[in-house]
Design a protein around this motif. Sequence first.
Motif, PDB file in Angstrom:
ATOM      1  N   THR A   1       0.814  -1.216   0.000  1.00 19.02           N
ATOM      2  CA  THR A   1       0.000   0.000   0.000  1.00 19.02           C
ATOM      3  C   THR A   1       0.846   1.265   0.000  1.00 19.02           C
ATOM      4  O   THR A   1       0.354   2.328  -0.346  1.00 19.02           O
ATOM      5  N   GLY A   2       2.092   1.163   0.415  1.00 21.84           N
ATOM      6  CA  GLY A   2       2.915   2.357   0.532  1.00 21.84           C
ATOM      7  C   GLY A   2       2.543   3.230   1.699  1.00 21.84           C
ATOM      8  O   GLY A   2       2.985   4.376   1.786  1.00 21.84           O
ATOM      9  N   LEU A   3       1.733   2.713   2.625  1.00 18.85           N
ATOM     10  CA  LEU A   3       1.266   3.484   3.779  1.00 18.85           C
ATOM     11  C   LEU A   3       2.045   3.074   5.026  1.00 18.85           C
ATOM     12  O   LEU A   3       2.478   1.930   5.159  1.00 18.85           O
ATOM     13  N   PRO A   4       2.237   3.997   5.980  1.00 20.09           N
ATOM     14  CA  PRO A   4       2.918   3.633   7.232  1.00 20.09           C
ATOM     15  C   PRO A   4       2.050   2.697   8.057  1.00 20.09           C
ATOM     16  O   PRO A   4       0.829   2.863   8.141  1.00 20.09           O
ATOM     17  N   LEU A   5       2.700   1.698   8.655  1.00 23.89           N
ATOM     18  CA  LEU A   5       1.975   0.756   9.510  1.00 23.89           C
ATOM     19  C   LEU A   5       1.664   1.362  10.863  1.00 23.89           C
ATOM     20  O   LEU A   5       0.677   0.962  11.510  1.00 23.89           O
ATOM     21  N   ASP A   6       2.477   2.300  11.332  1.00 18.80           N
ATOM     22  CA  ASP A   6       2.237   3.051  12.562  1.00 18.80           C
ATOM     23  C   ASP A   6       2.315   4.537  12.214  1.00 18.80           C
ATOM     24  O   ASP A   6       3.184   4.953  11.429  1.00 18.80           O
ATOM     25  N   LEU A   7       1.438   5.327  12.796  1.00 16.35           N
ATOM     26  CA  LEU A   7       1.412   6.751  12.495  1.00 16.35           C
ATOM     27  C   LEU A   7       2.371   7.515  13.402  1.00 16.35           C
ATOM     28  O   LEU A   7       2.496   7.201  14.595  1.00 16.35           O
ATOM     29  N   PRO A   8       3.052   8.504  12.885  1.00 21.06           N
ATOM     30  CA  PRO A   8       3.979   9.300  13.707  1.00 21.06           C
ATOM     31  C   PRO A   8       3.222  10.274  14.601  1.00 21.06           C
ATOM     32  O   PRO A   8       2.090  10.676  14.311  1.00 21.06           O
ATOM     33  N   THR A   9       3.870  10.675  15.686  1.00 19.65           N
ATOM     34  CA  THR A   9       3.309  11.673  16.603  1.00 19.65           C
ATOM     35  C   THR A   9       4.074  12.996  16.565  1.00 19.65           C
ATOM     36  O   THR A   9       3.697  13.936  17.262  1.00 19.65           O
ATOM     37  N   GLY A  10       5.123  13.075  15.771  1.00 22.45           N
ATOM     38  CA  GLY A  10       5.900  14.304  15.634  1.00 22.45           C
ATOM     39  C   GLY A  10       6.114  14.643  14.178  1.00 22.45           C
ATOM     40  O   GLY A  10       5.891  13.819  13.275  1.00 22.45           O
ATOM     41  N   SER A  11       6.574  15.861  13.921  1.00 27.12           N
ATOM     42  CA  SER A  11       6.794  16.309  12.542  1.00 27.12           C
ATOM     43  C   SER A  11       8.113  15.804  11.969  1.00 27.12           C
ATOM     44  O   SER A  11       8.258  15.705  10.746  1.00 27.12           O
TER      45      SER A  11
END
Length: 452
Positions: A293-303
């Motif tokens: 999918t090209g999507l992150p498996l975990d979402l980041p919490t910082g920039s």
Amino acid sequence: MHAQEAPHEARLQHLEGRLAEQHRQIGALQALVERQQRELDALARELGDSRLDAMRARGDDPAHPLLPLAIGQSTVGLAADGTTHPSQTAPVAASVEDAPDVQADGPRADDAAGMTQVGRPPESAERPPEVAQIFDQPGVLTPRGRLVLEPSLQFGYSSNDRVALVGYTVIPAILIGLIDVRQVKTTSLTATLAARYGLSRRLELEVRAPFSYISSDTVSREIFTGAAQDNVFQADGKGVGDLELTARYQLNEGGVDRPFYVLWLRYKTRTGRDLFEVVTDCVTRCVANATGTGLPLDLPTGSGFTALQPGVTWLYASDPVVFFGSLSYLHNFERDDVSRIVLSGAPEGFPQTTTEPIGTVDAGDIIGFNFGMGLALNERASVSFGYDQSIVDRTKQNGEDAPGAVRVVLGTLVVGGSYRLGERTSLNVALGVGVTRDTPDVSLAVRVPVTF
């Protein structure tokens, strides 16, 4: 005959003496009122619009405030042109005979003047008027030696559609290939604890520590497979966000027909987990996922970038409202030797991830501005309306625009209210609605500042 004129002359002399005494008392009262007026004018010049804001917060009439005198319970009204007039609710004295014996140059006049209280003073001098906080940067500084703890909770929701055409066209409107349609729905919940301390009457420091939970659902049909139904790819992330340090300094005293200016400087760290630290699903074919999918498996919490943001906030009181706004510029510092972690799709017994170098990444700088107006409803409640806009520049990779990078404009209409729960505690609520497609659809923030 002379015997009859003697009592008459004595009575006239007595009346003349009494009249002269009354004139002296009236003169003493007038001198006292003039002295109080001079003191009031000096306070008005020193405190500026904070006096008007204090009266609005108490519900008084700013055009005719009542100023108690030191003599009894008498009051004198202050007209809009600066002249004094007797109040209809509390005259200076019922009659001249009821007035106390005050000498213009005697000790009793000095004592009375020394105990004079001209109105009720505002909470603090030379400070901008307080309004309901709807933006991140407050306009009123913390008093010297005071500590303000502000826990807050912010909810955000956004929904974006993305269409990718994979193929080629032979004639207009006819595509040979596949269409990848994705709907990305993101929900975030951020709890923040901010602490502000007043170093002086014009300088304060603030530190903010956020903790975020983010959830994202991507609705899509897998590309290259010709699937007939939509699939949902879900990912979430939680943890400490980017810590922020801010210093604010009030440039001027402001006053009548003069705005207040507050200069501030914010430094943002990258303590939160960023996009380059989470694992991204494989982009090409792999064993576990036929397409990736090209999507992150975990979402980041910082920039993922440290940033420095100078700005200036202004407030202008125009009875009965207060106008405010700010202008800022956020600079993101570029990062070198950046790489990302991607699933490799290797079979069991082999490393499941690989590192792909990206190079130098420079996130786009942000120009931001906002403006609004606040209105005090009574001594406890106030409302504010405003608009906030940010212009985000393109992200660069290795000195050139990153693939797919575009300039983004974020616009939000904000409405909020503030209610004073007690002497030290207030409740602020702000609701933001996005007016551009790239802006989150809705954001709701609740703040509870407590002063110590």
